[in-house]
Design an enzyme around this catalytic site. Structure first.
Site, mmCIF file in Angstrom:
data_model
loop_
_atom_site.group_PDB
_atom_site.id
_atom_site.type_symbol
_atom_site.label_atom_id
_atom_site.label_comp_id
_atom_site.label_asym_id
_atom_site.label_seq_id
_atom_site.Cartn_x
_atom_site.Cartn_y
_atom_site.Cartn_z
ATOM 1 N N GLY A 89 0.834 -1.212 0.000
ATOM 2 C CA GLY A 89 0.000 0.000 0.000
ATOM 3 C C GLY A 89 0.864 1.256 0.000
ATOM 4 O O GLY A 89 0.563 2.236 -0.694
ATOM 5 N N ASP A 90 1.939 1.220 0.763
ATOM 6 C CA ASP A 90 2.855 2.372 0.808
ATOM 7 C C ASP A 90 3.505 2.577 -0.553
ATOM 8 O O ASP A 90 3.674 3.713 -1.014
ATOM 9 C CB ASP A 90 3.974 2.150 1.837
#
Ligand code: 26A
Length: 347
Positions: free
Chosen positions: A301-302
């Site tokens: 996600g990052d």
């Protein structure tokens, strides 16, 4: 590092928790023993404290640079290929772990300006890998000592004032909402985009009040399906609202600068990414990886946000930004933690 862009230095500012990830593959009973679930992200309580030592002693743990915002900035830098486009603020201790984080940030080209706590160790995050899942347990330690004074120091204030884009995670709401509000207000006063992430279900569950306070300043909100559903549930939105409906409601929440309507970008693992603007929803396909290609999903996600930011700061279209987000996430899933290998080949 080969230069692949000519974005200006310091154009992007991020604040977050600089954490060193202690990552290992563990059996399910290890998670259960600590009352954790697959794909959790939690704050460590007293009962979780033995996890870190156990991972090192019994599960051949690896140490990796972590911390959600710092991960995103490292990935953005990797793709931009030009040092110091991204500036990072967060608090570390005075120890070996801080030296590792500093070195990893430098290698990636992130211009990290850490506040240093002399009496608290650098924060760590246990990353418990079970198959294609990852469960996170953060012991913020020094990261929790961040104060707004750090942002008010003249050199740092100049860096904040000088940026054109701002990114802060929902995770940072657990540490210092006044700093977030201050950066958000600067962004708003200068009509510059302020981007935020829902970060984890527990943020909506336990930090809704500061989250709603900053939301009017948020131009782009990122999140995955579990985080979006947690937000919806805490808000009391209809239980049958699907991700599209939740996205439409997120963008319709009050906004200070109504001339720039909010955008929501919701990811859902290997299912399409949703881009929600006004009442329209666009889908962006994700190329599915085979199970054997997955190393771990920590940082996916990052990395998505990092890829997105690398294009956004170059004023590319949202479509290109999202494609690059998907590219970066895919790459990071094929590598341990939020790390990359080789040169990016995003086109
Ligand atoms: C406040 N909390 C819980 C956290 C985090 C966090 N970063 C900031 N604050 N909990 C986990 N992480 C980081 O998320 C990355 C994966 O998305 C981990 O360090 C990991 O690198």
């Amino acid at each position: 590092m080969s230069h692949r862009s000519n974005a200006r230095e310091g154009i992007l500012v991020g604040c977050g928790n600089p954490l060193l990830d202690i990552s290992a593959t563990v059996p399910m009973h290890f998670l259960q023993g600590y009352g954790m679930k697959e794909d959790d992200a939690i704050l460590a309580e007293e009962r979780h404290m033995p996890i870190y030592r156990e991972l090192v002693e019994n599960y051949k743990a690896e140490y990796l640079a972590g911390g959600s915002v710092q991960n995103s900035l490292r990935i953005a830098q990797w793709i931009l290929g030009q040092p110091k486009v991204a500036v990072f603020f967060g608090c570390v201790g005075k120890d070996n772990y801080a030296d590792i984080l500093r070195e990893k940030a430098r290698e990636a080209g992130v211009d990290a300006h850490y506040q240093v706590s002399t009496d608290t160790p650098t924060g760590t995050c246990a990353v418990l890998i079970t198959g294609t899942h990852r469960s996170l347990c953060a012991n913020l330690a020094a990261a929790n000592k961040f104060t707004i004074d750090h942002l008010k120091q003249p050199a740092n204030k100049a860096l904040v004032d000088n940026a054109l884009y701002y990114y802060i995670s929902g995770f940072f709401l657990t540490v210092n909402p006044p700093s977030i509000m201050s950066v958000a207000a600067t962004a708003n006063a200068k009509q510059r985009p302020f981007l935020m992430n829902l970060s984890a279900p527990f943020i909506s569950q336990f930090f809704m009040e500061p989250l709603l306070k900053v939301m009017p300043y948020v131009d782009i909100i990122f999140g995955n399906e579990a985080e979006a559903h947690a937000f919806a549930t805490t808000q009391g939105w209809p239980a049958d609202a699907d991700l599209r409906e939740i996205g439409k409601r997120l963008v319709a929440l009050p906004k200070i600068n109504s001339a720039r309507p909010r955008i929501a970008i919701l990811t859902q693992g290997c299912d399409p990414v949703l881009l929600i603007q006004h009442d329209t929803v666009q889908e962006f396909e994700v190329t599915r990886l085979a199970v054997h290609e997955i190393v771990d999903t920590n940082g996916a996600g990052d990395a998505f946000v990092g890829g997105f930011l690398s294009q956004y700061v170059q004023d590319k279209s949202l479509d290109v930004c999202i494609r690059c987000g998907n590219y970066a996430a895919r790459h990071i899933i094929m590598n341990p933690g939020c790390t990359y290998s080789g040169e990016p080949d995003f086109v």
